[in-house]
Write a protein that holds these residues in place. Sequence first.
Motif, PDB file in Angstrom:
ATOM      1  N   LEU A 100     -29.780  87.605 -68.608  1.00  0.00           N
ATOM      2  CA  LEU A 100     -28.321  87.769 -68.589  1.00  0.00           C
ATOM      3  C   LEU A 100     -27.758  88.041 -69.988  1.00  0.00           C
ATOM      4  N   TRP A 101     -28.512  87.666 -71.008  1.00  0.00           N
ATOM      5  CA  TRP A 101     -28.072  87.888 -72.391  1.00  0.00           C
ATOM      6  C   TRP A 101     -28.424  89.283 -72.903  1.00  0.00           C
ATOM      7  N   ARG A 102     -28.981  90.128 -72.067  1.00  0.00           N
ATOM      8  CA  ARG A 102     -29.309  91.523 -72.405  1.00  0.00           C
ATOM      9  C   ARG A 102     -30.233  91.628 -73.631  1.00  0.00           C
ATOM     10  N   PRO A 103     -31.420  91.029 -73.573  1.00  0.00           N
ATOM     11  CA  PRO A 103     -32.306  91.042 -74.753  1.00  0.00           C
ATOM     12  C   PRO A 103     -32.722  92.435 -75.182  1.00  0.00           C
ATOM     13  N   TRP A 104     -32.694  93.418 -74.272  1.00  0.00           N
ATOM     14  CA  TRP A 104     -33.081  94.771 -74.638  1.00  0.00           C
ATOM     15  C   TRP A 104     -32.084  95.418 -75.608  1.00  0.00           C
ATOM     16  N   LYS A 105     -30.906  94.812 -75.759  1.00  0.00           N
ATOM     17  CA  LYS A 105     -29.932  95.309 -76.737  1.00  0.00           C
ATOM     18  C   LYS A 105     -30.185  94.730 -78.140  1.00  0.00           C
ATOM     19  N   SER A 151     -22.298  96.078 -80.565  1.00  0.00           N
ATOM     20  CA  SER A 151     -21.204  96.664 -79.793  1.00  0.00           C
ATOM     21  C   SER A 151     -21.665  97.013 -78.379  1.00  0.00           C
ATOM     22  N   GLY A 152     -20.897  96.518 -77.396  1.00  0.00           N
ATOM     23  CA  GLY A 152     -21.196  96.830 -76.006  1.00  0.00           C
ATOM     24  C   GLY A 152     -22.409  96.137 -75.439  1.00  0.00           C
ATOM     25  N   ALA A 153     -22.860  95.046 -76.063  1.00  0.00           N
ATOM     26  CA  ALA A 153     -24.071  94.363 -75.593  1.00  0.00           C
ATOM     27  C   ALA A 153     -23.890  93.792 -74.190  1.00  0.00           C
ATOM     28  N   GLY A 154     -22.744  93.189 -73.923  1.00  0.00           N
ATOM     29  CA  GLY A 154     -22.457  92.683 -72.580  1.00  0.00           C
ATOM     30  C   GLY A 154     -23.243  91.462 -72.175  1.00  0.00           C
TER      31      GLY A 154
END
Length: 398
Positions: free
Chosen positions: A260-265, A209-212
Amino acid sequence: MKSFIPLEPAQPPAAQAPAFALWQLGFRPFYLLASAFAALSIALWAVQFAGWLPGAYLRGPMWHAHEMLFGFTLAVIVGFLFTAVRNWSGRPTPAGLPLAALVALWVAGRILVLTPFAWTAAVVNAAFPLACAVALARPLVAAGHRRNYFFVGLLLLLAGAALAFHLSALGVIEVPAWLGIQVALDVLLFIMAVMAGRVIPMFTNNGISGAGATRHALVEKIALGSVLGLLLVDASGLPPAVGSTVAMLAALAHLARWLLWRPWKAPANTLVLVLHVAYAWIPVHLALRALALHGLAPASLAIHALTVGAAGGLIIGMMVRTARGHTARVLRADQVDTACFVLVLLAALIRVLLPLVSPAHTVAAALFSGAFWSLGFGLYAVRYWPVLTRQRLDGKPG
């Protein structure tokens, strides 16, 4: 770990007995055999090294490279594409006897390279991706699914690379046998880049949820275009300086793409995390490749960053996800799945990073990496044997 809603109803009627379903859809036999082969190949490699197969047509590093590409990896790609194309096109892909025949062709290829029957091995190993390309083209053309025609072309290119490899090994053409391997590696990289770009952002946003996670058109074009550029450089024999420049550009583009895929999420979901970790090996591979072309790093480390790190990680992650999703199981990694992921990741870290910081330990790194690789894929084969051979939990075909 965050729970997921299953794609299909979780359980069949209590009285329904599981039926044998291995030949219902492409992912089933190819995932099962590929994982078992990945585990056993290290033992076969040891048997080769010990000289117990003196009559084998392919031996040594060439056998290892050929089998990891045209054996293990190609089987997983075919199993995935047969499954995905059925969903994309709404048309059937090989099942039943035709699927069993393609599997038999793949198995024959694995056996023949260990025998003296060189020409038969060459024909069979080139025929397998060619036959799969034809089988894939039929539903895509029937559905007018032009967006995915290029997968047929890539399988045809792999058939050509396999044929070139064998003709070179047989002395028929004066082209280095390694060129066929390198072209196949470039094709593998392109397939992974395309499919990862389609699924990783989607799985990240759907599962967290909210990964963006986002995609940028220019970054996508540079990332995929630079990989095709590397393929052209390798096929045309351009100077190393050109290849190094293209590889470094590709490394930066794929790093930007991954960020850009937000790996930290991703740690919020194990099935998503394993794909992000695996994809991170692609810019590592490309950077190492650029350094290797200048003599600043061993080329073998770049190759293993791609094959063990990126391919191994994406394969084990997608094999778990596909097996669960397409058998109506909950899309959540259990402890066994997580153990498979960790073992394959350890295999990559040991095989690439240990020789990089301590070249004297290269042999030890190869041995320990091979052990972790075999354990990871062997565990998958044992864990998913009942899943892949029995019908879906909801009783639907597939």
